[in-house]
Design an enzyme around this catalytic site. Structure first.
Site, PDB file in Angstrom:
ATOM      1  N   SER A 191      -5.701 -11.489   8.866  1.00 28.98           N
ATOM      2  CA  SER A 191      -6.392 -10.188   9.225  1.00 28.98           C
ATOM      3  C   SER A 191      -7.208 -10.077  10.706  1.00 28.98           C
ATOM      4  CB  SER A 191      -6.532  -9.351   8.320  1.00 28.98           C
ATOM      5  OG  SER A 191      -6.971  -8.066   8.421  1.00 28.98           O
ATOM      6  N   ASP A 259      18.199  -4.863  -3.598  1.00 32.86           N
ATOM      7  CA  ASP A 259      17.908  -6.227  -4.076  1.00 32.86           C
ATOM      8  C   ASP A 259      18.546  -7.180  -3.955  1.00 32.86           C
ATOM      9  OD1 ASP A 259      16.488  -8.262  -5.276  1.00 32.86           O
ATOM     10  OD2 ASP A 259      16.366  -7.436  -7.372  1.00 32.86           O
ATOM     11  N   ASP A 262      20.824  -9.773  -0.237  1.00 37.19           N
ATOM     12  CA  ASP A 262      20.558 -11.341   0.159  1.00 37.19           C
ATOM     13  C   ASP A 262      21.439 -12.353  -0.804  1.00 37.19           C
ATOM     14  OD1 ASP A 262      18.845 -11.177  -1.858  1.00 37.19           O
ATOM     15  OD2 ASP A 262      17.124 -11.356  -0.608  1.00 37.19           O
ATOM     16  N   ASP A 396       3.643  -6.240   4.042  1.00 34.76           N
ATOM     17  CA  ASP A 396       2.193  -5.979   4.667  1.00 34.76           C
ATOM     18  C   ASP A 396       2.033  -4.441   4.774  1.00 34.76           C
ATOM     19  OD1 ASP A 396      -0.435  -5.367   5.684  1.00 34.76           O
ATOM     20  OD2 ASP A 396      -0.310  -7.567   6.849  1.00 34.76           O
ATOM     21  N   HIS A 435      -0.684  -7.798   2.374  1.00 29.17           N
ATOM     22  CA  HIS A 435      -1.625  -8.131   3.588  1.00 29.17           C
ATOM     23  C   HIS A 435      -2.270  -9.462   2.868  1.00 29.17           C
ATOM     24  CE1 HIS A 435      -3.897  -7.603   6.899  1.00 29.17           C
ATOM     25  NE2 HIS A 435      -4.874  -7.431   6.064  1.00 29.17           N
TER      26      HIS A 435
END
Length: 504
Positions: A191, A259, A262, A396, A435
């Site tokens: 950050s 979901d 992938d 994030d 984050h």
């Protein structure tokens, strides 16, 4: 640094005595004799096993002044004050691995990251951190505003000076204490700490051999005002915030919807930028037309009065309630009050779309030169032999990950293409990670260890390994591929085995 009693003692010992075998406590106490032109060592002490941070230097957010740190190796603890009032904490382990690891701050800083210093020193690193020139809660930005005006020197200390001066003086103290310099110097920050590390590479490229960056708060002049955008949108479109519970449930529904795109059902979206959420789907989640308009503007990120792009929004899979909750995130509110308007009584609720755009543009005009940290020219850092690893979580909730990709792409372009950039810097995107850490994704990433290996053994990482540890158990493990490649499941085998994935 002036000649001092300690340094003269070191010189006189060569050939006549063994300084390394001197009493550890005496060596530590002798550091107070070091002299600097613009700094002073306030205190030194030998610490064994346990340490309780002093309240004047403690992290005001996490109440570190009441949190004892235990199981420390023997260290020489140094309190350094750099003029005018930059607090620096340096920990020097008796059993040293001949490396320096500097630790970055968070938010508006204002604290010493003692807990992270402890992690580094337990691994043998000499380690250091700074409050960047002020003491306070990391959410509070009023420290730059005094006597009804901005304090340019305070902003400069926060932006870059504190970290650079800390680095120079810490290296001098290491030389004096151990009688030799560190073999390697590393930066480690998320950050604001990530922004600090990139600022070092841009302004002072010789300070660190390796720089480890997570979710960097770069492009500060753009993303900080943009954190207020969701609140402006909801006020203008709805007159009130969207119900927080509805935002939480919407995120769950979006992840459930996409979901298995992938090839794995794991509650993690590998690439949230590929999501296409229809209005019908949003209506099925009980969002009305006005709320849908607001949501799309929030996801898109701020624009001007004709709809032109200003900055990125957070991804649809990120928790929206941090920026679009019942109350605004405090960091951009203080930024508007003290840094831009210079009016502590300003109420953001009086803003409309046009005043937001004015606020955004003024932020760029005033603070991009000193706080933007968006210079893509890292040629001097590369020339000095520096290596850098960056990673950013796709989920994030505070700093849009597309901003980091935006900066990296500019670096690639300026540095002459992907191959030239891969020689010294790599970017990784972490699916499902919030984050700095947390979220549903694998958030324990071996990036710092990979950086050390790259610097010292010239072995660039092909992938990083990301793990999720819950209650002491490994619940998720995935490789992370260097951007722009993506991590793709081969279609068979244990999804916690990195060998069953490939980079495409």
């Amino acid at each position: 640094m002036k000649h001092c009693l300690l340094f003269l003692t070191i010189l006189s010992c060569f050939g006549t005595c063994n300084f390394a075998n001197a009493n550890d406590n005496e060596r530590c106490q002798a550091l107070v004799n070091l002299e600097f032109d613009d700094a002073k060592i306030i205190k030194t002490e030998l610490i064994v096993d346990r340490f309780t941070p002093p309240s004047n230097l403690a992290d005001s957010l996490r109440n570190a002044d009441t949190k004892e740190i235990s199981h420390l190796p023997q260290i020489c603890r140094v309190e350094l004050m750099i003029q005018p009032k930059i607090n620096v904490e340096i920990w020097l382990p008796t059993q040293w691995n001949h490396r320096l690891q500097a630790i970055g701050g968070g938010g508006y800083a204002g604290f010493i990251p003692f807990d992270e210093l402890a992690v580094a020193v337990k691994k043998g690193y000499a380690t250091v951190g700074t409050d960047t020139g002020h003491s306070g809660n990391l959410f509070e930005g009023h420290f730059v505003f005094n006597n009804n005006q901005l304090q340019a020197d305070t902003i400069a200390d926060f932006a870059y000076r504190s970290v650079h001066e800390m680095t120079i003086k810490t290296k001098q103290i290491i030389q004096a204490y151990y009688g030799e310099p560190a073999d390697y110097s590393y930066w480690n920050g998320c950050s604001t700490g990530g922004r600090q590390g990139l600022m070092e590479a841009q302004r002072f490229p010789a300070d660190y051999d390796g720089i480890y960056i997570v979710a960097p708060a770069i492009q500060w002049d753009k993303f900080i005002p943009s954190e207020l955008w969701p609140q402006i949108v909801m006020q203008m479109e709805l007159g009130h915030p969207i119900d927080t519970h509805k935002l939480i449930m919407l995120r769950k529904a979006i992840i459930q919807l996409a979901d298995e795109q992938d090839g794995i059902k794991d509650g993690i979206i590998n690439d949230p930028t590929a999501l296409d959420i229809s209005d019908n789907f949003l209506k099925q989640q009980n969002f009305n037309d006005a709320e849908i308009i607001a949501l799309r503007k929030i996801w898109q990120g701020p624009t001007n009065h004709v709809g032109e792009f200003l900055w990125f929004g957070v991804e649809k899979t990120a928790p929206q309630e941090a920026l679009a909750g019942n109350e605004p995130f405090p960091i951009p509110v203080d930024y508007l009050k003290y840094w831009i308007a210079q009016n502590p009584n300003l109420d953001w609720k009086n803003m409309d779309y046009q005043s937001f755009v004015d606020y955004f543009n003024e932020s760029v005009d005033l603070f991009r030169p000193i706080m933007g940290t968006d210079n893509p020219d890292l040629s001097q850092f590369k020339k000095s032999g520096g290596k850098m690893i960056i990673w950013h979580g796709w989920d994030d909730r505070l700093i849009p990950p597309k901003g980091t990709i935006h900066y990296y792409n500019h670096v690639v372009k300026l540095m002459g293409g992907q191959d030239h950039t891969d020689e010294f810097i790599k970017l990784y995107m972490a699916p499902g990670v919030d984050h700095c850490n947390g979220g549903d994704g694998a958030d324990q990433i071996n990036g710092f260890e990979s950086l050390v290996n790259w610097v010292e053994k010239q072995q660039p990482p092909k992938t990083l390994t990301a793990k999720k540890i819950e209650n002491g158990n490994l619940t998720l493990q995935r490789p992370l591929c260097a951007y722009p490649q993506k991590t793709v499941y081969k279609g068979e085998g244990n999804t916690n085995n990195p060998a069953n994935f490939e980079c495409q």
